[in-house]
Design a protein around this motif. Structure first.
Motif: not given
Ligand code: OFO
Length: 168
Positions: A49-52, A163-165
């Motif tokens: 998530e944080e990378q997204a 993970f869901v973008a």
């Protein structure tokens, strides 16, 4: 065109999002080492998530012809004493991030940068969600404690997270 002030502030935020990713990956590894595989999974997804979040800001800076500056990522802690300590720290960190996003939003208003302000709206909504999720998990932890079958079930439940973008 982006002002230098906004460009610098967005680069700082990118670095903070990457640091958040490191923090949650480190938490995931510590939990995994202690046999909390499901909660470790939850934090591994949080790492994604944080990378997204960082990537969304990187893409935005690129779209506005800004200059992305990938600064060094500072070290993170490596061990924690309990699951509660980890989630307390997560909540504290997310509240700090919300404050940073709010400060960025104010800066965008001062600079009359309406495109950046608009972009940050999605981050503000995302932070409400992030904080609420952690508060709910802390409530569950209060109910079940850290010994016995309750934490086992919570571990299984958090192990389901995928993970869901985020739409940012
Ligand atoms: Fe967890 O929201 Fe980004 O940092």
């Amino acid at each position: 065109m982006l002002s230098k002030k906004i460009e610098n502030a967005l680069n700082e935020q990118i670095n903070t999002e990457m640091w958040s990713a490191y923090l949650y990956l480190s938490m995931s590894l510590d939990l995994d080492n202690k046999g909390r595989k499901g909660i470790a999974n939850w934090f591994k997804v949080q790492f994604q998530e944080e990378q997204a979040h960082a990537l969304a800001l990187i893409d935005y800076l690129q779209a506005r012809s800004g200059r992305v500056e990938l600064k060094p990522i500072a070290g993170v802690p490596t061990t924690w004493n309990s699951v509660r300590e980890i989630f307390n720290e997560t909540l504290e960190h997310e509240r700090k991030i919300s404050g940073m996003i709010n400060a960025l939003y104010s800066m965008a208003e001062e600079e009359h940068d309406y495109a950046t302000r608009q972009k940050l709206n999605t981050f503000i909504a995302e932070q409400v969600e992030e904080e609420e999720t952690v508060v709910n998990i802390l409530d569950d932890l209060t109910l079940v404690g850290e010994d016995g079958v309750g934490i086992f079930q919570l571990d299984r439940e958090l192990g389901q997270r995928q993970f869901v973008a985020p739409q940012l």
